[in-house]
Design a protein around this motif. Structure first.
Motif, PDB file in Angstrom:
ATOM      1  N   LYS A   1       1.002  -1.075   0.067  1.00  0.00           N
ATOM      2  CA  LYS A   1      -0.034   0.039   0.097  1.00  0.00           C
ATOM      3  C   LYS A   1       0.893   1.325  -0.036  1.00  0.00           C
ATOM      4  O   LYS A   1       2.201   1.150   0.470  1.00  0.00           O
ATOM      5  N   ILE A   2       0.504   2.297  -0.614  1.00  0.00           N
ATOM      6  CA  ILE A   2       1.022   3.524  -0.574  1.00  0.00           C
ATOM      7  C   ILE A   2       0.561   4.740  -0.105  1.00  0.00           C
ATOM      8  O   ILE A   2      -0.647   4.823   0.096  1.00  0.00           O
ATOM      9  N   ALA A   3       1.207   5.666   0.523  1.00  0.00           N
ATOM     10  CA  ALA A   3       0.717   6.744   1.037  1.00  0.00           C
ATOM     11  C   ALA A   3       0.272   7.543  -0.429  1.00  0.00           C
ATOM     12  O   ALA A   3       0.566   7.488  -1.298  1.00  0.00           O
ATOM     13  N   LYS A   4      -0.475   8.642   0.247  1.00  0.00           N
ATOM     14  CA  LYS A   4      -1.138   9.634  -0.833  1.00  0.00           C
ATOM     15  C   LYS A   4      -0.043  10.420  -1.569  1.00  0.00           C
ATOM     16  O   LYS A   4       1.120  10.655  -1.092  1.00  0.00           O
ATOM     17  N   ASP A   5      -0.087  10.565  -2.921  1.00  0.00           N
ATOM     18  CA  ASP A   5       0.901  11.126  -3.815  1.00  0.00           C
ATOM     19  C   ASP A   5       2.123  10.216  -3.784  1.00  0.00           C
ATOM     20  O   ASP A   5       3.309  10.646  -4.296  1.00  0.00           O
ATOM     21  N   GLY A   6       2.124   9.058  -3.436  1.00  0.00           N
ATOM     22  CA  GLY A   6       3.517   8.192  -3.158  1.00  0.00           C
ATOM     23  C   GLY A   6       3.838   7.574  -4.509  1.00  0.00           C
ATOM     24  O   GLY A   6       2.934   7.172  -5.552  1.00  0.00           O
TER      25      GLY A   6
ATOM     26  N   ASP B   1       0.463   6.190  -6.379  1.00  0.00           N
ATOM     27  CA  ASP B   1      -0.985   6.628  -6.271  1.00  0.00           C
ATOM     28  C   ASP B   1      -1.043   7.216  -7.515  1.00  0.00           C
ATOM     29  O   ASP B   1      -0.520   8.135  -7.873  1.00  0.00           O
ATOM     30  N   ASN B   2      -2.103   6.548  -8.200  1.00  0.00           N
ATOM     31  CA  ASN B   2      -2.407   7.067  -9.421  1.00  0.00           C
ATOM     32  C   ASN B   2      -3.342   8.436  -9.691  1.00  0.00           C
ATOM     33  O   ASN B   2      -3.276   9.014 -10.627  1.00  0.00           O
ATOM     34  N   ASP B   3      -3.807   8.510  -8.324  1.00  0.00           N
ATOM     35  CA  ASP B   3      -4.633   9.686  -8.368  1.00  0.00           C
ATOM     36  C   ASP B   3      -4.016  11.003  -7.963  1.00  0.00           C
ATOM     37  O   ASP B   3      -4.395  12.243  -8.177  1.00  0.00           O
ATOM     38  N   GLY B   4      -2.739  10.784  -7.336  1.00  0.00           N
ATOM     39  CA  GLY B   4      -2.146  11.964  -6.919  1.00  0.00           C
ATOM     40  C   GLY B   4      -0.599  12.107  -7.417  1.00  0.00           C
ATOM     41  O   GLY B   4       0.078  13.567  -7.486  1.00  0.00           O
ATOM     42  N   HIS B   5       0.123  11.012  -7.654  1.00  0.00           N
ATOM     43  CA  HIS B   5       1.539  11.298  -8.063  1.00  0.00           C
ATOM     44  C   HIS B   5       1.546  11.778  -9.614  1.00  0.00           C
ATOM     45  O   HIS B   5       0.880  11.077 -10.574  1.00  0.00           O
TER      46      HIS B   5
END
Length: 243
Positions: free
Chosen positions: A103-108, A136-140
């Protein structure tokens, strides 16, 4: 006592005499054997079997947290943490089925590399080992590039479909490599399928960011690497089966 009742009585007696144990079916035995074929690469408590890429103990930024390997990115140094660095298995593997939950952190951003050849001539694992992207496909911002999204064979092949779960949720990644055939699975779905070490493979690498890296994608045996990209990431239930 008729024959049917006698038969039932004898069956019950034999079961009792054998301690009441039922024989396992062929299917149950096969499942049990298959499970025993898996080799755990992380005991949930120590970094036994792992080291820092390039040599030495695992960097202090990598920690054990709730049965997972966790990268503490609070002390960042560029795209890596100040005291982290990529980590690799001590063992090398050729034909294998590898599984890990991440699992990855936000923007990770992070990654899982394989067929990594650890040598002083290669400063980083990604100079030899292909990578299954963790993102994080939605943030990075890297997600804007096709072939750079979660589950992709990084900079080579984009996922056939996106099955990644939201930030903070666990994903099951699987890499199956056997005699040049390569399959990547994310959350139970095969998202990449290709054949390594063919002319088509060489052409694909030549059209990627790895084109000037003479060792990339060449080795047919190597280590598994977990990437320090300077962002918080967690890995657990890491295991491998030799094929």
């Amino acid at each position: 006592m008729n024959k049917i009742v006698l038969g039932l009585f004898m069956a019950a007696y034999l079961l009792y005499a054998c301690g009441g144990k039922e024989e396992k079916t062929a299917e149950e035995t096969s499942i049990e054997t298959a499970e025993n074929d898996w080799i755990s690469l992380f005991d949930g408590e120590t970094f036994e079997g792992w080291s820092k890429y390039g040599g030495g103990d695992v960097g202090a930024a990598w920690k054990i947290q709730d049965g997972s390997i966790y990268l503490d990115a609070s002390n960042k140094d560029g795209w890596q943490t100040g005291d982290g660095g990529d980590i690799v298995t001590n063992q090398e593997f050729d034909n294998f089925h590898f599984q890990v939950e991440w699992k990855i952190a936000k923007d990770g951003n992070s990654g899982i590399m394989f067929f990594v050849h650890e040598s002083p001539e290669f400063a980083y694992p990604w100079m030899t080992g292909p990578e299954m992207q963790v993102l994080d496909n939605d943030g990075h911002p890297d997600a804007k590039i096709r072939t750079h999204r979660a589950g992709d064979l990084y900079d080579l092949i984009e996922s056939s479909e996106e099955t990644v779960r939201p930030v903070g949720e666990w994903n099951l990644a699987e890499i199956i490599a056997e005699n040049g055939n390569l399959e990547l699975y994310l959350n139970g779905v095969m998202v990449v399928s290709t054949t390594m070490w063919t002319q088509e493979w060489e052409d694909m690498v030549a059209n990627s960011k790895f084109k000037d890296m003479p060792g990339f994608g060449k080795f047919q045996k190597g280590k598994i690497a977990l990437q320090d990209h300077g962002d918080e990431v967690w890995f657990r239930n890491i295991r491998i089966k030799k094929l």
